[in-house]
Design a protein around this motif. Structure first.
Motif, mmCIF file in Angstrom:
data_model
loop_
_atom_site.group_PDB
_atom_site.id
_atom_site.type_symbol
_atom_site.label_atom_id
_atom_site.label_comp_id
_atom_site.label_asym_id
_atom_site.label_seq_id
_atom_site.Cartn_x
_atom_site.Cartn_y
_atom_site.Cartn_z
ATOM 1 N N GLN A 71 74.943 -20.132 25.941
ATOM 2 C CA GLN A 71 73.646 -19.986 25.287
ATOM 3 C C GLN A 71 72.539 -19.785 26.320
ATOM 4 O O GLN A 71 72.564 -20.389 27.390
ATOM 5 C CB GLN A 71 73.336 -21.226 24.436
ATOM 6 N N LEU A 72 71.575 -18.949 25.951
ATOM 7 C CA LEU A 72 70.443 -18.658 26.826
ATOM 8 C C LEU A 72 69.157 -18.773 26.023
ATOM 9 O O LEU A 72 68.992 -18.117 24.994
ATOM 10 C CB LEU A 72 70.556 -17.242 27.400
ATOM 11 N N VAL A 73 68.234 -19.626 26.482
ATOM 12 C CA VAL A 73 66.886 -19.713 25.926
ATOM 13 C C VAL A 73 65.960 -19.026 26.915
ATOM 14 O O VAL A 73 65.887 -19.405 28.087
ATOM 15 C CB VAL A 73 66.452 -21.171 25.704
ATOM 16 N N LEU A 74 65.254 -18.029 26.435
ATOM 17 C CA LEU A 74 64.453 -17.184 27.315
ATOM 18 C C LEU A 74 62.983 -17.300 26.938
ATOM 19 O O LEU A 74 62.611 -17.061 25.791
ATOM 20 C CB LEU A 74 64.950 -15.748 27.211
ATOM 21 N N GLN A 75 62.148 -17.694 27.894
ATOM 22 C CA GLN A 75 60.709 -17.723 27.664
ATOM 23 C C GLN A 75 60.109 -16.385 28.058
ATOM 24 O O GLN A 75 60.231 -15.953 29.202
ATOM 25 C CB GLN A 75 60.024 -18.827 28.480
ATOM 26 N N HIS A 76 59.458 -15.728 27.115
ATOM 27 C CA HIS A 76 58.688 -14.524 27.408
ATOM 28 C C HIS A 76 57.346 -14.984 27.985
ATOM 29 O O HIS A 76 56.445 -15.410 27.253
ATOM 30 C CB HIS A 76 58.479 -13.703 26.135
ATOM 31 N N PHE A 77 57.221 -14.941 29.288
ATOM 32 C CA PHE A 77 56.087 -15.502 30.018
ATOM 33 C C PHE A 77 55.094 -14.381 30.320
ATOM 34 O O PHE A 77 55.427 -13.389 30.959
ATOM 35 C CB PHE A 77 56.607 -16.117 31.328
ATOM 36 N N MET A 78 53.850 -14.542 29.882
ATOM 37 C CA MET A 78 52.821 -13.516 30.092
ATOM 38 C C MET A 78 52.390 -13.486 31.562
ATOM 39 O O MET A 78 51.725 -14.401 32.042
ATOM 40 C CB MET A 78 51.598 -13.816 29.222
ATOM 41 N N TYR A 79 52.813 -12.457 32.252
ATOM 42 C CA TYR A 79 52.345 -12.229 33.623
ATOM 43 C C TYR A 79 52.340 -10.717 33.802
ATOM 44 O O TYR A 79 53.347 -10.097 34.120
ATOM 45 C CB TYR A 79 53.258 -12.911 34.635
ATOM 46 N N THR A 80 51.193 -10.114 33.559
ATOM 47 C CA THR A 80 51.052 -8.665 33.611
ATOM 48 C C THR A 80 51.048 -8.199 35.058
ATOM 49 O O THR A 80 50.405 -8.834 35.905
ATOM 50 C CB THR A 80 49.742 -8.247 32.921
ATOM 51 N N PRO A 81 51.748 -7.128 35.389
ATOM 52 C CA PRO A 81 51.708 -6.605 36.758
ATOM 53 C C PRO A 81 50.271 -6.386 37.220
ATOM 54 O O PRO A 81 49.445 -5.831 36.487
ATOM 55 C CB PRO A 81 52.474 -5.283 36.650
ATOM 56 N N GLY A 82 49.966 -6.864 38.415
ATOM 57 C CA GLY A 82 48.630 -6.727 38.969
ATOM 58 C C GLY A 82 47.719 -7.900 38.688
ATOM 59 O O GLY A 82 46.643 -8.009 39.291
ATOM 60 N N ALA A 83 48.111 -8.800 37.780
ATOM 61 C CA ALA A 83 47.295 -9.979 37.488
ATOM 62 C C ALA A 83 47.342 -10.945 38.665
ATOM 63 O O ALA A 83 48.326 -11.019 39.401
ATOM 64 C CB ALA A 83 47.780 -10.666 36.219
ATOM 65 N N GLU A 84 46.272 -11.719 38.813
ATOM 66 C CA GLU A 84 46.203 -12.679 39.913
ATOM 67 C C GLU A 84 47.232 -13.785 39.772
ATOM 68 O O GLU A 84 47.779 -14.284 40.752
ATOM 69 C CB GLU A 84 44.794 -13.277 39.977
ATOM 70 N N ALA A 102 68.758 -30.175 33.196
ATOM 71 C CA ALA A 102 70.055 -30.853 33.342
ATOM 72 C C ALA A 102 70.649 -31.202 31.982
ATOM 73 O O ALA A 102 71.866 -31.089 31.778
ATOM 74 C CB ALA A 102 69.887 -32.111 34.187
ATOM 75 N N HIS A 103 69.798 -31.604 31.056
ATOM 76 C CA HIS A 103 70.287 -31.975 29.719
ATOM 77 C C HIS A 103 70.750 -30.754 28.943
ATOM 78 O O HIS A 103 71.787 -30.790 28.270
ATOM 79 C CB HIS A 103 69.184 -32.709 28.958
ATOM 80 N N LEU A 104 70.000 -29.656 29.033
ATOM 81 C CA LEU A 104 70.400 -28.434 28.346
ATOM 82 C C LEU A 104 71.707 -27.889 28.899
ATOM 83 O O LEU A 104 72.551 -27.374 28.144
ATOM 84 C CB LEU A 104 69.287 -27.388 28.469
ATOM 85 N N ALA A 105 71.882 -27.994 30.216
ATOM 86 C CA ALA A 105 73.138 -27.520 30.821
ATOM 87 C C ALA A 105 74.338 -28.256 30.242
ATOM 88 O O ALA A 105 75.426 -27.678 30.096
ATOM 89 C CB ALA A 105 73.083 -27.692 32.341
ATOM 90 N N GLN A 106 74.158 -29.532 29.892
ATOM 91 C CA GLN A 106 75.252 -30.302 29.295
ATOM 92 C C GLN A 106 75.583 -29.822 27.884
ATOM 93 O O GLN A 106 76.645 -30.123 27.354
ATOM 94 C CB GLN A 106 74.880 -31.783 29.261
ATOM 95 N N ARG A 107 74.676 -29.076 27.289
ATOM 96 C CA ARG A 107 74.921 -28.503 25.968
ATOM 97 C C ARG A 107 75.128 -26.998 26.066
ATOM 98 O O ARG A 107 74.862 -26.245 25.143
ATOM 99 C CB ARG A 107 73.771 -28.807 24.994
ATOM 100 N N ASP A 108 75.629 -26.541 27.225
ATOM 101 C CA ASP A 108 76.053 -25.149 27.402
ATOM 102 C C ASP A 108 74.884 -24.169 27.287
ATOM 103 O O ASP A 108 75.040 -23.056 26.774
ATOM 104 C CB ASP A 108 77.122 -24.802 26.363
ATOM 105 N N THR A 109 73.700 -24.581 27.758
ATOM 106 C CA THR A 109 72.495 -23.779 27.568
ATOM 107 C C THR A 109 71.737 -23.609 28.876
ATOM 108 O O THR A 109 71.496 -24.576 29.598
ATOM 109 C CB THR A 109 71.568 -24.442 26.528
ATOM 110 N N THR A 110 71.341 -22.374 29.149
ATOM 111 C CA THR A 110 70.544 -22.013 30.313
ATOM 112 C C THR A 110 69.157 -21.596 29.855
ATOM 113 O O THR A 110 69.002 -21.014 28.781
ATOM 114 C CB THR A 110 71.211 -20.849 31.076
ATOM 115 N N VAL A 111 68.141 -21.903 30.665
ATOM 116 C CA VAL A 111 66.770 -21.489 30.383
ATOM 117 C C VAL A 111 66.285 -20.573 31.494
ATOM 118 O O VAL A 111 66.454 -20.875 32.684
ATOM 119 C CB VAL A 111 65.818 -22.695 30.266
ATOM 120 N N VAL A 112 65.684 -19.459 31.110
ATOM 121 C CA VAL A 112 65.142 -18.489 32.068
ATOM 122 C C VAL A 112 63.790 -18.013 31.538
ATOM 123 O O VAL A 112 63.624 -17.816 30.332
ATOM 124 C CB VAL A 112 66.089 -17.280 32.241
ATOM 125 N N ALA A 113 62.834 -17.837 32.432
ATOM 126 C CA ALA A 113 61.567 -17.194 32.083
ATOM 127 C C ALA A 113 61.613 -15.744 32.538
ATOM 128 O O ALA A 113 62.193 -15.431 33.592
ATOM 129 C CB ALA A 113 60.399 -17.918 32.739
#
Length: 251
Positions: A71-84, A102-113
């Motif tokens: 499982q993968l939980v993905l955060q769509h993180f607002m960082y526009t190219p060129g922004a400070e 660490a807790h999510l990894a125990q439930r077969d889940t990775t988080v990525v932004a």
């Protein structure tokens, strides 16, 4: 809220009110459980498009972002190219991630932004903020546009974009969201869920705690609800004046 004007009652009267509220809280808990079951029962969408992300370990496909988990939980993180820097409200979301890894990894889940900004900018901000979660760049792919969290100038030309499953005004070329994916034993990736607008509050544990307090979120009178939020290394010792709008009022 003026605490001096708030009702003050005996312990016995307070207990009666508290028990009445507890019944309502239990109703809400059971409703949340039911909605979670319905969420898990949603049909899936097979992801056949080949997305490649820039990561500190080199180019990685969407399937490789799972880091061997299902499982993968993905955060769509607002960082526009060129922004400070990245969005302060998305940073507020991300501040709650590391303790759960660490807790999510125990439930077969990775988080990525994921953001459109170049990897060097993401790494610089990740170091500044002290974050440990993986943060990758989608700047060379159509990923953000396909998930309706980034908008071309042509899409924004008429003043509305397709966001949170409707056409609506949105003031920025990037928007917040959370998407969830599943990878089967054959390596096929499926989209199982996406949420936007106020749905991203699922990552904001601070709000859950504030909702327990007498003052609550204390956002009445602000020009938009998250106006008070800062990058965590930019807070002063007392509440500060408004900064420029970022994610907006929570579409």
């Amino acid at each position: 809220m003026n605490a001096l004007r708030h009702p003050v009652v005996s312990a016995e009267q307070w207990l009666a009110h508290r028990k009445a509220l507890l019944a309502r809280e239990k109703e809400l808990t059971h409703l949340k459980d039911q909605v979670a079951r319905e969420r898990r029962a949603l049909p899936w969408v097979r992801i056949d498009k080949h997305y490649v992300f820039d990561t500190p370990s080199g180019p990685r496909t969407l399937a490789e972002l799972f880091e061997g988990r299902r499982q993968l939980v993905l955060q769509h993180f607002m960082y526009t190219p060129g922004a400070e820097q990245g969005c302060k409200s998305c940073s507020y979301m991300a501040d709650h991630t590391d303790g759960a890894l660490a807790h999510l990894a125990q439930r077969d889940t990775t988080v990525v932004a994921v953001s459109r900004a170049p990897l060097a900018d993401l790494e610089r901000m990740r170091t500044r903020m002290g974050w440990r979660f993986a943060w990758v760049s989608s700047g060379e792919s159509e990923f953000n546009y396909d998930f309706h969290v980034s908008f071309t100038p042509e899409e924004m030309a008429d003043g509305t974009v397709y966001y949170n499953y409707v056409r609506q005004p949105f003031p920025h070329p990037d928007a917040p969201g959370v998407s969830v994916f599943y990878k089967d034993d054959a390596g096929q990736v499926y989209l199982t869920y996406s949420t936007y607008g106020r749905g991203v509050e699922v990552m904001m544990h601070t709000y859950n705690l504030l909702d327990l307090t007498p003052l609550g979120r204390n956002e009445d009178g602000l020009s938009y609800p998250m106006e008070w939020v800062r990058h965590h290394d930019r807070y002063e010792t007392a509440p500060v004046a408004a900064a420029a709008s970022c994610c907006g009022a929570g579409a």
